[in-house]
Structure formats: structure tokens, C-alpha cells
Design an enzyme around this catalytic site. Structure first.
Site, PDB file in Angstrom:
ATOM      1  N   ASP A  30      15.078   8.593 -91.134  1.00  0.00           N
ATOM      2  CA  ASP A  30      14.093   7.641 -91.664  1.00  0.00           C
ATOM      3  C   ASP A  30      13.115   8.347 -92.594  1.00  0.00           C
ATOM      4  O   ASP A  30      12.916   9.567 -92.493  1.00  0.00           O
ATOM      5  CB  ASP A  30      13.249   7.031 -90.528  1.00  0.00           C
ATOM      6  CG  ASP A  30      14.095   6.282 -89.520  1.00  0.00           C
ATOM      7  OD1 ASP A  30      15.188   5.838 -89.872  1.00  0.00           O
ATOM      8  OD2 ASP A  30      13.626   6.167 -88.370  1.00  0.00           O
TER       9      ASP A  30
HETATM   10  N1  URA Z   1      16.542   7.902 -84.837  1.00  0.00           N
HETATM   11  C1  URA Z   1      15.496   7.305 -85.432  1.00  0.00           C
HETATM   12  O1  URA Z   1      14.871   6.439 -84.876  1.00  0.00           O
HETATM   13  N2  URA Z   1      15.153   7.735 -86.663  1.00  0.00           N
HETATM   14  C2  URA Z   1      15.800   8.704 -87.332  1.00  0.00           C
HETATM   15  O2  URA Z   1      15.431   9.047 -88.456  1.00  0.00           O
HETATM   16  C3  URA Z   1      16.885   9.311 -86.685  1.00  0.00           C
HETATM   17  C4  URA Z   1      17.238   8.879 -85.434  1.00  0.00           C
END
Ligand code: URA
Length: 237
Positions: free
Chosen positions: A104
Site C-alpha cells: 500500500d
Molecule cells: N497487507 C496490507 O494491509 N498492506 C500491505 O501493503 C501489505 C499487506
């Protein structure tokens, strides 16, 4: 490096070496605009080889890098909102690298970028269950009951997550830190798993993937993976 023309044609997947030799004998292959001979060699980065009017492309060297992604970068190749892209952090590498899987915008840590489609498929296909470890900082205290829920699987939307591993738990009055290892890759999975047990994630960092870790790599920096590391990742099943 210059190679025999029949080898280049077969490496490009156009024909077997024997067939390529026949094409050369029949005068169907041009080297820099002239009919090629059987003993001719060429280097596709400087020479032009044409087979029946079609130019051969130099095979791109496979490169995979391990990046310590900072927060505030998006792991797609484009962003309509003009946010910064992870590819900007590897822009000095002369190859078209793409992120393998996603972190993310506000997740930091270990992200692989590569031009190796075979590796990308192996690491992201659910069948291979590649282990990913995250360092989570959450709001609230992580109780043993919550750990049990994560270890058994929790419901996110209509889906029950596979058993996860929890390690190195620390709690203060209002905050917890722990490591969570999962072998799936659903969208925002760690944040949603933590939401499901009543912990809201305030900071998330991926620290391990398929046996790789960040080592001492500083945020925003990358290192090239060795051929042996890539070979090992391709063996995960
Ligand atoms: N899980 C999440 O919630 N975000 C990420 O970026 C990777 C795994």
C-alpha cells in the site's frame, strides 16, 4: 556478445537451430541489410538481423532488485493522482522493472521489482504460498485471544484467512507491536486482518518475503538479487 546467427534465431523462439541454418542457406536471413552466411556472428545490441523481413530483438537481461520502500510511494507503474511511484526509486537501472505484488501507499519495507515475468508469477500465484512477514504497529493491546484468532484465521469480508504466525509481541498501555507472517496476498490483507480482531494498524512494514529480509538496507535504497537468490525464489512451492 556476438553469437552465431542461427543461435540468435533459435533463442528468439523463431525456429530450431537446424531450421535457422536452412533459412540462412536459402538467403532468407539478412545481417545489417546483406544476406547472412552460416558462419556469421551478430550482437543484437549493435547489429540488425532480419528473418523474412522481421527484425530480431535483443533479449532483455533479467534483473530483480530488492527495494526498501518508503511510505508515500505507490507500487503501480502509473498513478492518475500523480503520486510518487516506486519505479522512480530504481530509475537508474536500465531495464523496465515492474513491482512484484503490491505494498500500500503507506506500507513500507521489502518490495521486489523485476523484469522477470516467470519470477513474478511464481511469487504472486496463490498456489506457491510464499511467506511474507510484516512488522505491525497497532492501536490497542494485542491479547492472547487475538493472537489465537490470527493464528486460526479471521473473516475478512466473506473470506477466512489461512492460519498466520504471530511473533515478538510487545504491548504498551495503548499500542502493540508484533510480527505477522502470512502466506496469502489479498488486497490490504494485514490491515483487514487486524481490523477484524479490533486492532487498527498505525504503521506497517514488510520485513521478510520468501526467505529474503531487508538486511541493513536503508529506506529508499535497493540492492540487486543474485542469480542464486532468484533461483531459490523460483524453487518455492
Ligand atoms: N497487507 C496490507 O494491509 N498492506 C500491505 O501493503 C501489505 C499487506
Amino acid at each position: 556478445m556476438a553469437e552465431r546467427i542461427q543461435k540468435l534465431i533459435s533463442q528468439a523462439g523463431l525456429a530450431s537451430r537446424r531450421q535457422a541454418e536452412r533459412w540462412i542457406e536459402e538467403g532468407k536471413v539478412l545481417l545489417n541489410g546483406r544476406k547472412a552466411g552460416l558462419g556469421d556472428r551478430a550482437d543484437l545490441t549493435v547489429d540488425k538481423v532480419e528473418v523474412a523481413g522481421r527484425a530480431l530483438q535483443a533479449a532483455e537481461k533479467k534483473i530483480t532488485v530488492l527495494l526498501n520502500k518508503p511510505r508515500g510511494y505507490i507500487s503501480t507503474l502509473k498513478d492518475p493522482g500523480e503520486r510518487r511511484l516506486v519505479t522512480e526509486l530504481v530509475a537508474d537501472i536500465p531495464a523496465r522493472l515492474f513491482p512484484i505484488g503490491r505494498l500500500d501507499y503507506n506500507t513500507e519495507g521489502l518490495l521486489l521489482l523485476s523484469n522477470d515475468g516467470d519470477l513474478a508469477l511464481r511469487l504472486t500465484h496463490p498456489r506457491h504460498h510464499v511467506k511474507k512477514t510484516y512488522l505491525v504497529k497497532g492501536r490497542g493491546r494485542l491479547t492472547s485471544d487475538m493472537i489465537g484468532q490470527l493464528e486460526q484465521g479471521v473473516m475478512i469480508d466473506q473470506y477466512k484467512t489461512a492460519p498466520a504466525q504471530v511473533a515478538k509481541v510487545r504491548n504498551s498501555a495503548t499500542t502493540c507491536w508484533f510480527e505477522l507472517t502470512i502466506s496469502e496476498g489479498k488486497n490490504r490483507q494485514v490491515r483487514r486482518m487486524c481490523d477484524a480482531i479490533g486492532i487498527s494498524v498505525v504503521r506497517l512494514k514488510r520485513i521478510g518475503l520468501g526467505g529474503l529480509d531487508l538486511g541493513g538496507l536503508e529506506t529508499g535504497r535497493y540492492r540487486l538479487l543474485s542469480a542464486a537468490e532468484v533461483a531459490r525464489l523460483k524453487k518455492i512451492n
